[in-house]
Each structure stands twice: as structure tokens, then as C-alpha cells.
Design an enzyme around this catalytic site. Structure first.
Site, PDB file in Angstrom:
ATOM      1  CD  GLU A 163      -3.017  -0.913   2.275  1.00  0.00           C
ATOM      2  OE1 GLU A 163      -2.921   0.024   3.082  1.00  0.00           O
ATOM      3  OE2 GLU A 163      -3.944  -1.715   2.304  1.00  0.00           O
ATOM      4  CD  GLU A 354      -3.566  -5.731   4.269  1.00  0.00           C
ATOM      5  OE1 GLU A 354      -4.378  -4.842   4.604  1.00  0.00           O
ATOM      6  OE2 GLU A 354      -2.349  -5.592   4.321  1.00  0.00           O
TER       7      GLU A 354
END
Ligand code: GCO
Length: 459
Positions: A163, A354
């Protein structure tokens, strides 16, 4: 629906969130240790000093993974644990920890999915300019080469960055995540560019040094949009909004992944960001755009949109959505649309690296009855399955998170795990969602029936 035969079921954590003892046995500090020293940055003044004490309890944790039946464990390496100053002297004890963890996983037939960077940037390198320094790309490549040298005889699944949208955006623009900076947008884009270069060079380092055939990606996240109805016009509105950059920040779906996969920055972003664009040297985009084996994405929620004749799209404010403990809406359809749209754009197999929810869980009579989480995963996975049925090549899923852990700026106040952690005693308790997930994995499908009853029956 049965998931594909080779579909991989996993769960994820990250080093700073679970390990604790960041500086034990020769490890160095990261920017998250620095963050912990700044009053007011983390809820409750919490830090990752102890976290889940996974550094000392990893064997017990691997046993629990095995009990659940996990096929893959996505974890990250703490860069300063193995290179205390980020470059130079190697901390052999730090490397040994990850080597033992990998061995313990393999003993239990759990495939290690290794992430090289999940936000614990070496403090010493931050003091040398961090991601603002163009050398950061080479620092990261050298660190990657070291890990590849020591672990690629046993590890084949690699993820470079987790991320960048968040550690660059929240870390360098908003200041809510480490290193807590609120810089001008030119500096934000400069740090982003160097992170992208780091990704490209790391992929090169993995391919150059890997002893086992590597399977490589990064884990991106973003701002997802879904059509509110099945009308073609609404689907088109969602698709174009999904890949549009409309604001001066990096929390969008293309600024990082387009250069990684398509070899260019998205045109609308380049236009909007014109006054702040970083220096891009000849060859940079070629370096950034390395062949990837899959596209990794972290998906939590999205926004519903409809077509609008005047403005192209409009966000639909839904009444009565459920919200998780993070205040994020429960929007299962995002697990259908985000993979589908990504696949249309990037044509890569897809792994949701995720997905999960925070819930206010507690142990009662030895049981954690987190029916809301079971219901969340049941609904999200059904949508993921629908994407697969529609031909999107989704090959795996890593649930966030294996266990309750240090939720960054939220400290220990948010629980994402399918294993409950009592932070005072470090006692682990499998939540009902863990029993339910173990059933999903064993059956390779989402069991029908009421989740609570199922979890109890399995327990
Ligand atoms: C992220 C990080 C995780 C978080 C999780 C919940 O996606 O922000 O990768 O480390 O803990 O997403 O916020």
C-alpha cells in the site's frame, strides 16, 4: 460455489503490527518507533514495543495457523530488524528469526507469502531523507537482494511494497501515519516516484537472485467504486470513476499501479498534478514497469455510484449500511467489482492480499462469538466467487488479519483478527470466525447455513 481447485486460502499480518521487540537482538528502529514517541499520534499512546509478541511466540502462532488449516501466510520482514541502519551491517539474529519462521511454516505445509515492505522504514534512512532521497530505491534493492539471497531457497512468493497509497499519502501528506509528515504535494509525488523505483528495482533483484522460480507482485489499495445498479450506464460510470484521478492526493487506483503494470503515469493525474510532478529520469518508467506474476490488492470497502448526465457520475449515499469498528461501510460488492475492473485494466491474475473487518470482540466463557465478522467474510467471499464465475482469474485470498494486532494510528483499539489476543497475558483464543474460516478452507467453498451455528458445530 466451489472455488477453483488451486485457489489459495491464507491470512495476513505485518511485522510491526505483530512482532513486538522491534529493537531486540540487534534490530534497529523504524519510523513507527519514532511515531510512538510523538504524543498524540497513536490512540492511547500505544506502540509496537510488545504487540502480539510474535517475535517470541511465532511457533505457537504457526501451530494455530496450522490448526485453522491455512495454506498461505502473508507476513512482512522488518527491514531495520535485518539491517539496523537500513544499509550496511547485517543483523544475523534478525535474519535468523525470519529463516526460522519460514522453516516453521514449511514444516506445517503453509506457503510463506513474503512482503518486503509493510511500512516499518528504517529510522536511520529516514534521517537521510527517507523516500525523498532518490537513493532509497537502491537502499531497498540492496535490502531485497539480501533477503532473496537468504530466503529464496525456500520462499517463492514475493510482494515488494504494501500500500504505497497509504504510507506515502497518510505518511507524507496527511501526517497520520509514520513518518508523520505533512509535506507539499511535490514532495509527496517525489517520495511516491522513489517508492515506485524501489519496487521496480526490487523486482529486478528478486528475478536476478531467486533460487526458486519467483511469483512476484506488490499490494496496492485504493478508492473503489461500484455501480449501484446493473444498468450498463451505471457500470460504465463506476468503471470510469474507479480509474479517474480527481483529487490532489495519491489515494486512487492508478497512480502507483499504472506505472508498475503499464509503464506510464495515468494521463489525468499527470495533468492534474502538472505543477508538482517529480523529476523522472530517462529509463525510470522502464525500471518501474517490471513483469509481474499477479496483481495484489487490499480491499475493504467501496462507494456506490450512478451515472449522471451532467457530471458523469454521482456518489450514492446509502441509508442504513452496516459499519465496522473502523467506521468503514460493509459493501460486499466491492469484492466483485474491484477485481473485475482491475483485471480489465491490467490483465493479470489477481490475489486479494487483505480483506477483513474490525469488530469489538471479547472473550466470554472461553468463546469469541464474532458472528458479524463471519457474516462479513461470507458476503465478501460470495462476491469474490461471483467474480471468479464471471471469468476473473482470482487465484488467492489473504484474510486480514490472522490475529488482533497494532492497528497503526488506532493502536490496539481495533481488532481485525480471527484469533483474539489478550494483550495483558498474550493469551490467544480462536474466534468463531477462525473455526468458520477453517471450514471454508477445508471445503474450498462458502458453507451455507447460519454462520453462528456452523462455527459452533465446527468448534
Ligand atoms: C492496511 C494495512 C494493514 C492494516 C489493515 C487494516 O491495509 O492499511 O495493510 O496493515 O492493518 O489494512 O487497516
Amino acid at each position: 460455489m466451489k472455488f477453483p481447485k488451486d485457489f489459495v486460502w491464507g491470512a495476513a499480518t505485518s511485522s510491526y503490527q505483530v512482532e513486538g521487540a522491534p529493537c531486540a537482538e540487534g534490530g534497529g528502529q523504524s519510523v513507527w518507533d519514532m511515531m510512538g514517541r510523538h504524543a498524540g499520534k497513536i490512540v492511547g499512546g500505544d506502540t509496537g514495543r510488545v504487540a502480539c509478541d510474535h517475535f517470541h511466540r511465532y511457533r505457537e502462532d504457526v501451530d494455530l495457523m496450522s490448526d485453522i488449516g491455512l495454506q498461505a501466510y502473508r507476513f512482512s520482514i522488518s527491514w531495520p530488524r535485518v539491517l539496523p541502519a537500513g544499509v550496511g551491517n547485517i543483523n544475523q539474529q534478525g535474519l535468523d528469526f525470519y529463516s526460522k519462521l519460514v522453516d516453521a511454516l514449511l514444516e506445517k505445509n503453509i506457503t510463506p507469502w513474503l512482503t518486503l515492505f509493510h511500512w516499518d522504514f528504517p529510522y536511520q534512512l529516514y534521517c537521510r531523507g527517507g523516500w525523498l532521497n532518490r537513493d532509497s530505491a537502491d537502499w531497498f534493492a540492496d535490502y531485497t537482494a539480501l533477503i532473496v539471497d537468504r530466503l529464496s531457497d525456500r520462499v517463492s512468493h514475493w510482494s515488494t511494497l504494501n500500500e504505497p497509497q497509504v504510507y506515502i499519502g497518510q505518511g507524507h501528506q496527511q501526517g497520520t501515519h509514520a513518518p508523520g509528515l505533512e509535506m507539499g504535494f511535490a514532495e509527496v509525488l517525489r517520495a511516491a516516484h522513489h517508492s515506485l523505483l524501489a519496487h521496480g528495482k526490487a523486482v529486478q533483484a528478486i528475478r536476478a537472485g531467486a533460487k526458486k522460480d519467483p511469483f512476484i507482485s506488490a499490494s496496492n489499495t485504493g478508492n473503489f467504486f461500484m455501480p449501484d445498479t446493473d444498468l450498463e450506464a451505471d457500470i460504465e460510470a463506476a468503471r470510469s470513476r474507479n480509474f479517474a484521478i480527481l483529487e490532489k492526493n495519491v489515494f486512487n487506483n492508478t497512480w502507483f499501479s499504472d506505472p508498475m503494470v503499464l509503464g506510464q503515469y495515468p494521463e489525468d493525474g499527470v495533468e492534474l498534478f502538472a505543477n508538482d510532478m517529480p523529476d523522472i529520469s530517462a529509463g525510470d518508467l522502464e525500471t518501474i514497469c517490471q513483469p509481474l506474476d499477479y496483481f495484489g490488492t487490499n480491499i475493504y470497502w467501496g462507494s456506490y455510484v450512478r451515472a449522471n448526465d451532467e457530471t458523469g457520475f454521482e456518489i450514492v449515499e446509502k441509508e442504513g449500511l452496516a459499519y465496522t469498528d473502523m467506521g468503514w461501510p460493509v459493501t460486499p460488492e466491492v469484492m466483485y467489482w474491484a477485481p473485475k475492473f482491475y483485471n480489465e485494466r491490467y490483465h493479470l491474475p489477481l490475489v486479494v492480499t487483505e480483506n477483513g473487518m474490525a469488530n469489538s470482540d471479547y472473550v466470554h466463557d472461553g468463546v469469541v462469538d464474532d458472528e458479524a465478522r463471519i457474516e462479513f467474510h461470507r458476503r465478501y467471499l460470495a462476491e469474490y466467487g461471483r467474480a471468479i464465475e464471471d471469468g476473473v482469474p482470482c487465484i488467492g485470498y489473504a484474510l486480514w488479519s490472522l490475529m488482533d494486532n497494532f492497528e497503526w494510528a488506532e493502536g490496539y483499539s481495533k481488532r481485525f483478527g480471527i484469533i483474539h489476543v489478550d494483550y495483558e497475558t498474550q493469551q490467544r483464543t480462536l474466534k468463531n470466525s477462525a473455526y468458520w474460516y477453517s471450514h471454508v478452507i477445508a471445503a474450498n467453498e462458502i458453507p451455507s447455513g447460519r454462520p453462528r451455528m456452523l462455527a459452533k458445530a465446527i468448534a
